[in-house]
Design an enzyme around this catalytic site. Structure first.
Site, mmCIF file in Angstrom:
data_model
loop_
_atom_site.group_PDB
_atom_site.id
_atom_site.type_symbol
_atom_site.label_atom_id
_atom_site.label_comp_id
_atom_site.label_asym_id
_atom_site.label_seq_id
_atom_site.Cartn_x
_atom_site.Cartn_y
_atom_site.Cartn_z
ATOM 1 N N ASP A 1 65.067 61.573 36.206
ATOM 2 C CA ASP A 1 66.171 60.709 35.803
ATOM 3 C C ASP A 1 67.469 60.981 36.559
ATOM 4 O OD1 ASP A 1 66.912 63.140 34.759
ATOM 5 O OD2 ASP A 1 66.788 62.540 32.651
ATOM 6 N N SER B 1 68.840 71.714 28.808
ATOM 7 C CA SER B 1 67.861 70.621 28.798
ATOM 8 C C SER B 1 66.671 70.864 29.717
ATOM 9 C CB SER B 1 68.537 69.302 29.199
ATOM 10 O OG SER B 1 69.138 69.405 30.479
ATOM 11 N N HIS C 1 67.049 65.662 35.813
ATOM 12 C CA HIS C 1 65.915 66.500 35.429
ATOM 13 C C HIS C 1 64.695 66.197 36.303
ATOM 14 C CE1 HIS C 1 68.471 65.828 31.820
ATOM 15 N NE2 HIS C 1 68.409 67.148 31.796
#
Length: 389
Positions: free
Chosen positions: A352, A42, A355
């Site tokens: 968040d 991610s 990240h």
């Protein structure tokens, strides 16, 4: 006479090797990269998981794109800044079929991806797009685009795909392994972590060697960041007091030492593997990028660099032991809570809790692109020059 020859060789050979290394590193001729092919999780996913399963929701993407675009951030990722530095368009996810062009590369990264296969479903935080699958997707992409390119008669069709010769002139970027380390951390005490980390690196090595077999020649390999510094895992967000008073449990930045130590072990073994690759494949360039040090430098100097405390999270609700992640709603203590974003994401390192924000990604990208954290110390635009001595 023989002794004199040996003496001259003893003096000159190290000098010549040093001169060659200096010429390699300081070469002013930039690489003629034609494309980027990225593999990862991610941290560099530009839309794979959003296209395959559930799209991101607001406020993801709010800073740069002004809408969710499949990135786990408020804006651009490090791979976006890499593409822009090379003057390429932002990379499209390989499986995103809407409005995409792969002329200058493709992104195979997918959120939650691991190097090794994990026994988890998508709903448990897993993904089918392991590193091995990403490499196979690239292999299929290379074969099919080559076939279509040669068969196509119209330039309007060809312009959406890289030319067959571009694959050898591309830079191959990697940012994966953090989820494997996280899985190993969750199983500490039930398995040999050292053996697991060695196995993770061996799996990575196998796939990179396969990519070389498929024609890749310039490898830009990120190590793992300081996973123990992810705010969502910090005791301050978990009402955790069992270990916080233990000597050595937390470092001066509030990061969890044993988790960072596992990342350091992975990184050490990864670097040893990169060194072996250089010796084995003399026709290729392997750059090891110390993302751990770059990210940890930012975390250590957050206030000095204009950011709030590194433990603070811009988007999400993480209080009293409750974890409601960015963009979600839930009933907490009888009250509906929406996990929205902070007023100014540019002041935060963490978007968040897991990240990074666009501002942090830009800060890090600016430090790694110039080669300051690379071994050998080559900039991205000169990364094809790391010829083994």
């Amino acid at each position: 006479m023989g002794f004199l020859v040996q003496l001259v060789a003893f003096i000159l050979l190290p000098l010549l090797a040093s001169m060659r290394a200096e010429d390699t590193i300081n070469s002013s001729q930039p690489c003629d990269f034609r494309a980027i092919f990225n593999f990862g999780d991610s941290n560099s996913d530009t839309g794979c998981m959003a296209a395959a399963f559930y799209p991101e929701v607001s406020p993801y993407g709010q800073t740069f794109f002004h809408e969710p675009v499949g990135r786990a951030s408020d804006g651009r990722l490090i791979i976006d800044f890499i593409a822009q530095h090379l003057r390429f368009p932002l990379l499209s996810a390989y499986i995103n079929s809407i409005g995409t062009s792969y002329r200058h590369g493709a992104n195979f990264a997918a959120g939650s991806s691991t190097i090794r296969r994990q026994n988890r479903t998508v709903f448990e935080g897993g993904t089918p797009f392991t590193f091995e699958i990403q490499i196979e997707q690239f292999n299929q992409f290379k074969q099919r685009t080559g076939k279509f390119f040669n068969q196509a008669r119209k330039n309007s069709f060809r312009r959406h795909f890289p030319r067959p010769e571009d694959f050898a002139k591309a830079v191959y970027t990697f940012d994966i392994g953090q989820n494997d380390i996280a899985a190993a951390i969750n199983r500490v005490g039930t398995e040999d972590s050292h053996a697991v980390i060695s196995d993770i690196v061996e799996h990575f090595a196998e796939q990179v060697e396969y990519l070389h077999k498929l024609g890749a020649r310039t490898f830009w390999i990120h190590n793992s960041g300081p996973i123990g510094c992810l705010p969502v895992a910090m005791p301050v967000h978990n009402n955790a007091t069992n270990h916080t008073q233990e000597a050595g449990y937390l470092d001066q930045n509030g990061c969890i030492n044993y988790q960072n130590d596992m990342a350091r072990e992975f990184n050490k073994k990864l670097k040893n593997f990169v060194l072996k690759l250089r010796a084995k494949f003399l026709d290729a360039s392997f750059i090891y990028v110390d993302m751990f040090s770059a990210k940890y430098e930012l975390i250590s100097n957050a206030n000095k660099e204009g950011f709030v405390e590194p433990s603070e999270i811009c988007c999400g609700y993480h209080k009293d032991g409750y974890h409601l992640y960015c963009g979600n709603k839930a009933m907490i203590n009888g009250k509906e809570v929406f996990a929205g974003s902070c007023g100014d994401p540019s002041k935060y390192i963490s978007w968040d809790g897991v990240h990074y924000t666009e501002a942090a990604n830009r800060w890090i990208a600016n430090r790694i692109i110039n080669g300051s954290f690379s071994d050998p110390p080559l900039s991205l635009t000169h990364s094809c020059r790391a010829v083994p001595i």
